[in-house]
Enzyme design. Structure first.
Site, PDB file in Angstrom:
ATOM      1  N   LYS A   1       2.493   9.690   8.302  1.00 39.89           N
ATOM      2  CA  LYS A   1       1.687   9.286   9.400  1.00 39.89           C
ATOM      3  C   LYS A   1       2.106  10.114  10.696  1.00 39.89           C
ATOM      4  O   LYS A   1       1.600  11.059  11.442  1.00 39.89           O
ATOM      5  CB  LYS A   1       1.397   7.801   9.438  1.00 39.89           C
ATOM      6  CG  LYS A   1       0.689   7.353   8.492  1.00 39.89           C
ATOM      7  CD  LYS A   1       0.211   5.791   8.714  1.00 39.89           C
ATOM      8  CE  LYS A   1      -1.245   5.679   7.737  1.00 39.89           C
ATOM      9  NZ  LYS A   1      -0.954   5.041   6.414  1.00 39.89           N
TER      10      LYS A   1
ATOM     11  N   ASP B   1       9.162   2.518   1.945  1.00 41.73           N
ATOM     12  CA  ASP B   1       8.152   3.356   2.012  1.00 41.73           C
ATOM     13  C   ASP B   1       7.898   2.952   3.749  1.00 41.73           C
ATOM     14  O   ASP B   1       7.414   2.000   4.258  1.00 41.73           O
ATOM     15  CB  ASP B   1       6.923   2.804   1.452  1.00 41.73           C
ATOM     16  CG  ASP B   1       5.536   3.604   2.063  1.00 41.73           C
ATOM     17  OD1 ASP B   1       5.323   4.074   2.767  1.00 41.73           O
ATOM     18  OD2 ASP B   1       4.388   3.271   1.120  1.00 41.73           O
TER      19      ASP B   1
ATOM     20  N   PHE C   1       0.746  -1.311   0.050  1.00 42.06           N
ATOM     21  CA  PHE C   1      -0.011   0.052   0.135  1.00 42.06           C
ATOM     22  C   PHE C   1       0.890   1.220  -0.003  1.00 42.06           C
ATOM     23  O   PHE C   1       1.804   1.297   0.958  1.00 42.06           O
ATOM     24  CB  PHE C   1      -0.907  -0.082   1.101  1.00 42.06           C
ATOM     25  CG  PHE C   1      -1.783   0.990   1.160  1.00 42.06           C
ATOM     26  CD1 PHE C   1      -3.182   1.065   0.448  1.00 42.06           C
ATOM     27  CD2 PHE C   1      -1.589   2.451   1.771  1.00 42.06           C
ATOM     28  CE1 PHE C   1      -3.971   2.635   0.260  1.00 42.06           C
ATOM     29  CE2 PHE C   1      -2.348   3.630   1.657  1.00 42.06           C
ATOM     30  CZ  PHE C   1      -3.537   3.458   0.901  1.00 42.06           C
TER      31      PHE C   1
END
Ligand SMILES: *Cc1c(COP(=O)(O)O)cnc(C)c1O
Length: 397
Positions: free
Chosen positions: A252, A223, A138
């Site tokens: 995040k 990532d 993702f």
């Protein structure tokens, strides 16, 4: 407003992109949040691995209010002291030499993809443009990052996708070796696939990718939007693999709940981004940069990666004991405070049950429960949350 009133207003006016649980959260403190009707919840979601310092952390409240009085935004037409200091802090604690700032994980990955292509074209040849990503990954919801996200459910309906992407199975070194050729600009991989079900990179996998990139030329991009900044027990998850990437993305937890993303890179690679080639209006503004500085400084000063490792191990231990008597727990995965529980029952129904009993958790796919609590989680709070989860899992079995 009450929960019901907020739900009704949302239903009438807000875009229909989200399947939301039927509560509205209006206040938080530490690892707890309250809904609009006054019910309290222990928060093992933390805004999806965002609120590393929990809610209303005094240091963040202080940094936010002080910076709001001083200066919110000026644009990157000018130099910005907190942005420069944040870049220095991130580089000092990582492999990187420079940082580019933006506002989200997708935007950080978009920057990484653009940088990798530009670097590979200039360094090697004009047709070295391909990006290899891993199945189950993702990387975001923009057109390029959803193309990088090798899961059909996120891509369906948005075709044609961005050209130049190739997918291989996760944790399969041989498949990557076969896929890399003279057109490969970069490999993009999460050290732990978060949304993809908390799938941890196998021992030697990331090191194998590093070796392959060194031998054959592609850049290695990690990532760490979800795994970064202490969650897995070290400041960055890659540090546990003993190899560094060429480019790393974060978002995040970066500014503790204020939107921010960053792409870190080695000097030689970042040099492909010359003035005017890439930009973000809000990227690294004085406000977000100040909050990120305070967030990361707190994470380091209070050794929250160490706490994540310790409390996470305690949670996994207790879950292993539970697994021994509950066959409905099929597998346990994760590092630190990024924990996946694969279940035979419907994961979403378990999440809803936990919510009723005052514990917020989330899923990662249809069959995996995901725990990503604030990194400040105490042992007592971990035990309290697990008590609720064990009760629900026991009944679901
Ligand atoms: C959440 C996430 C993203 C996307 O971040 P946004 O801020 O929602 O754009 C990208 N990569 C990973 C690994 C993520 O967990």
């Amino acid at each position: 407003m009450t929960n019901q009133e907020i739900i009704a207003l949302t239903g009438k006016y807000v875009a229909t992109t989200y399947a939301r649980f039927p509560i509205a959260l209006v206040r938080g403190e530490g690892c707890r949040v309250w809904d609009a009707d006054g019910k309290a919840y222990l928060d093992f979601v933390a805004g999806i691995a965002v609120c590393a310092l929990g809610h209303s952390h005094p240091r963040l409240v202080q940094a936010i209010t002080a910076q709001a009085r001083r200066l919110l935004h000026v644009s990157n037409l000018y130099h910005i002291e907190p942005q420069a200091r944040l870049a220095e802090l991130l580089c000092r604690h990582s492999f990187a030499d420079r940082a580019f700032f933006c506002n989200s994980g997708a935007e950080a990955n978009e920057a990484a993809l653009k940088l990798a292509r530009k670097y590979a074209k200039e360094r090697f040849s004009s047709d070295r443009t391909e990006i290899i990503t891993m199945r189950g990954s993702f990387h975001g919801r923009t057109l390029a990052t959803v193309t990088a996200t090798a899961q059909e459910k996120y891509q369906k309906g948005f075709e044609p996708l961005v050209p130049g992407f190739k997918y291989v199975p996760f944790n399969d070194l041989r498949a990557v070796e076969l896929a890399v050729d003279a057109r490969t600009a970069a490999l993009l991989v999460e050290p732990i696939q978060g949304e993809g079900g908390v799938q941890v990179a196998a021992d030697g996998y990331l090191a194998g990718l590093r070796k392959l990139c060194d031998e054959r030329g592609p850049l290695l991009i990690f990532d760490e939007v979800q795994t970064g900044l202490g969650r897995t027990g070290t400041l960055f998850a890659y540090q546990q693999a003993g190899v560094a990437p060429d480019i790393l993305t974060l978002a995040k937890a970066l500014a503790g709940g204020i939107p921010m993303g960053t792409m870190l890179a080695r000097e030689e690679v970042m040099a492909a981004f010359t003035p005017g080639t890439h930009a973000a209006t809000f990227g690294g503004n004085p406000f977000a940069s100040t909050v990120a500085l305070e967030t990361i400084t707190t994470i380091l000063e209070e050794d929250l990666p160490g706490r994540a490792a310790r409390v996470g191990a305690r949670i996994l231990d207790r879950l292993r004991t539970l697994q021994a008597r509950l066959p409905s727990i099929r597998a346990l995965r994760g590092r630190g405070l990024l924990i996946g529980i694969e279940v035979t029952a419907d994961a979403k129904a378990i999440v809803a049950k936990c919510m009723e009993r005052g514990l917020l958790i989330l899923t990662a796919g249809d069959t995996v429960l995901r725990l990503v609590p604030p990194l400040i989680l105490s042992e007592a709070e971990a035990d309290e949350g697990l008590g609720i989860l064990e009760g629900v899992l026991g009944e679901a079995a």
